[in-house]
Each structure stands twice: as C-alpha cells, then as structure tokens.
Design a protein around this motif. Structure first.
Motif, PDB file in Angstrom:
ATOM      1  N   LEU A 183       7.276 -32.316   6.352  1.00  0.00           N
ATOM      2  CA  LEU A 183       6.535 -31.363   7.190  1.00  0.00           C
ATOM      3  C   LEU A 183       6.633 -31.734   8.668  1.00  0.00           C
ATOM      4  O   LEU A 183       6.770 -30.864   9.527  1.00  0.00           O
ATOM      5  CB  LEU A 183       5.052 -31.343   6.800  1.00  0.00           C
ATOM      6  CG  LEU A 183       4.665 -30.777   5.451  1.00  0.00           C
ATOM      7  CD1 LEU A 183       3.185 -30.983   5.204  1.00  0.00           C
ATOM      8  CD2 LEU A 183       5.024 -29.306   5.372  1.00  0.00           C
ATOM      9  N   ASN A 184       6.491 -33.013   8.937  1.00  0.00           N
ATOM     10  CA  ASN A 184       6.452 -33.488  10.314  1.00  0.00           C
ATOM     11  C   ASN A 184       7.328 -34.732  10.426  1.00  0.00           C
ATOM     12  O   ASN A 184       6.879 -35.832  10.131  1.00  0.00           O
ATOM     13  CB  ASN A 184       5.007 -33.801  10.716  1.00  0.00           C
ATOM     14  CG  ASN A 184       4.874 -34.158  12.179  1.00  0.00           C
ATOM     15  OD1 ASN A 184       5.788 -34.701  12.790  1.00  0.00           O
ATOM     16  ND2 ASN A 184       3.726 -33.867  12.747  1.00  0.00           N
ATOM     17  N   PRO A 185       8.574 -34.565  10.841  1.00  0.00           N
ATOM     18  CA  PRO A 185       9.496 -35.698  10.919  1.00  0.00           C
ATOM     19  C   PRO A 185       9.042 -36.820  11.851  1.00  0.00           C
ATOM     20  O   PRO A 185       9.515 -37.938  11.743  1.00  0.00           O
ATOM     21  CB  PRO A 185      10.800 -35.071  11.433  1.00  0.00           C
ATOM     22  CG  PRO A 185      10.677 -33.618  11.149  1.00  0.00           C
ATOM     23  CD  PRO A 185       9.213 -33.297  11.184  1.00  0.00           C
ATOM     24  N   LEU A 186       8.099 -36.514  12.758  1.00  0.00           N
ATOM     25  CA  LEU A 186       7.577 -37.554  13.645  1.00  0.00           C
ATOM     26  C   LEU A 186       6.548 -38.430  12.946  1.00  0.00           C
ATOM     27  O   LEU A 186       6.214 -39.509  13.442  1.00  0.00           O
ATOM     28  CB  LEU A 186       6.958 -36.923  14.898  1.00  0.00           C
ATOM     29  CG  LEU A 186       7.894 -36.070  15.748  1.00  0.00           C
ATOM     30  CD1 LEU A 186       7.147 -35.494  16.937  1.00  0.00           C
ATOM     31  CD2 LEU A 186       9.101 -36.868  16.195  1.00  0.00           C
ATOM     32  N   GLY A 187       5.999 -37.952  11.825  1.00  0.00           N
ATOM     33  CA  GLY A 187       5.038 -38.735  11.060  1.00  0.00           C
ATOM     34  C   GLY A 187       3.707 -38.929  11.745  1.00  0.00           C
ATOM     35  O   GLY A 187       3.045 -39.944  11.551  1.00  0.00           O
ATOM     36  N   VAL A 188       3.306 -37.957  12.546  1.00  0.00           N
ATOM     37  CA  VAL A 188       2.024 -38.050  13.245  1.00  0.00           C
ATOM     38  C   VAL A 188       1.160 -36.843  12.876  1.00  0.00           C
ATOM     39  O   VAL A 188       1.648 -35.852  12.354  1.00  0.00           O
ATOM     40  CB  VAL A 188       2.214 -38.115  14.784  1.00  0.00           C
ATOM     41  CG1 VAL A 188       2.975 -39.366  15.184  1.00  0.00           C
ATOM     42  CG2 VAL A 188       2.937 -36.879  15.311  1.00  0.00           C
ATOM     43  N   VAL A 189      -0.129 -36.942  13.136  1.00  0.00           N
ATOM     44  CA  VAL A 189      -1.002 -35.784  13.004  1.00  0.00           C
ATOM     45  C   VAL A 189      -1.248 -35.276  14.418  1.00  0.00           C
ATOM     46  O   VAL A 189      -1.261 -36.061  15.362  1.00  0.00           O
ATOM     47  CB  VAL A 189      -2.331 -36.118  12.282  1.00  0.00           C
ATOM     48  CG1 VAL A 189      -2.085 -36.476  10.846  1.00  0.00           C
ATOM     49  CG2 VAL A 189      -3.116 -37.187  12.968  1.00  0.00           C
ATOM     50  N   SER A 190      -1.341 -34.044  14.572  1.00  0.00           N
ATOM     51  CA  SER A 190      -1.609 -33.050  13.555  1.00  0.00           C
ATOM     52  C   SER A 190      -0.356 -32.241  13.219  1.00  0.00           C
ATOM     53  O   SER A 190       0.568 -32.174  14.012  1.00  0.00           O
ATOM     54  CB  SER A 190      -2.731 -32.123  14.017  1.00  0.00           C
ATOM     55  OG  SER A 190      -2.450 -31.607  15.314  1.00  0.00           O
ATOM     56  N   THR A 191      -0.423 -31.628  12.040  1.00  0.00           N
ATOM     57  CA  THR A 191       0.586 -30.657  11.617  1.00  0.00           C
ATOM     58  C   THR A 191      -0.172 -29.440  11.120  1.00  0.00           C
ATOM     59  O   THR A 191      -1.118 -29.575  10.341  1.00  0.00           O
ATOM     60  CB  THR A 191       1.465 -31.216  10.479  1.00  0.00           C
ATOM     61  OG1 THR A 191       2.153 -32.373  10.950  1.00  0.00           O
ATOM     62  CG2 THR A 191       2.464 -30.185   9.993  1.00  0.00           C
TER      63      THR A 191
END
Length: 126
Positions: free
Chosen positions: A47-55
């Motif tokens: 979902l989020n290749p950066l691996g951070v929130v938020s998505t």
C-alpha cells in the motif's frame, strides 16, 4: 469507503484525521502497530512503499503522504471547502503545509519514536 491506516501518535495521521473530521466524512481507522513494525510488513509496503503512516485508501486506491492525502480529500470532497479562496491565501496555506512537512514532522518523529518503542524495549531481556 475510506480507510485510513493510522497511528495515534503520528502527527501526519493526526493532520489527515483533522481534515476527515472537518469534512464530516465517514471513514474507518486501521491502526498500524509501529512499535512492532507492522508498517514494514509486505502487505503494508504494498500500500505504501515508504512504510510510513498515514496511508488513505479510497475506492481501492492508496494515497500516501499526509499533505497529498489532505489535498486529495479536498479535491474529492470539495464541500465544505478547507482551502482559502484567494490564490495568495492558497499559496500561504501550501507554505505552511510544506513547513509542517519539512520541519515539524521530523522534529516530532525525533521525540515520538522513542515513546512508541519504549514499551517494547522495556519488555526485552537485559
């Protein structure tokens, strides 16, 4: 259907939650367990290749980066409008969003991360 992958202490996620609240949008929270690095699991990185929130996931499409998510919500749900009317005021709004992204968020992260991981570290054998 709107789903926000969030963490209670994340200033980025808090910013998005404020926009969702101001627009009175129905949404579902999906808390991410940063302490146990759920944000680095393959399903979340998809979902989020950066691996951070938020998505934010809307219409089965993920949107990442909190300021971009806020702009997306304004574009997708224009009423009530949270953007100023005049071009100058909009430019100032974007200035402050950028200021938050490049100065406030990193500063909060330096304080927040030790608070998030402290409970897990205290449970580890010494």
């Amino acid at each position: 259907m709107i789903t926000l992958y969030t963490h209670v202490l994340s200033p980025c996620a808090q910013k998005v939650r404020l926009v969702l609240a101001e627009k009175s949008l129905d949404w579902t929270a999906h808390p991410i367990d940063s302490q146990n690095k759920e944000n680095l699991e393959p399903w979340y990185l998809a979902l989020n290749p950066l691996g951070v929130v938020s998505t934010l996931v809307h219409e089965d499409r993920p949107i990442i980066e909190s300021s971009i998510i806020c702009e997306y919500l304004e574009d997708s749900f224009p009423q009530p409008s949270l953007r100023p009317f005049s071009p100058h005021a909009r430019a100032m709004m974007r200035f402050w969003l950028k200021h938050i992204d490049i100065k406030l968020h990193p500063s909060c992260g330096a304080l927040q991360w030790p608070l998030v991981v402290r409970p897990a570290l205290l449970k580890k054998n010494r």
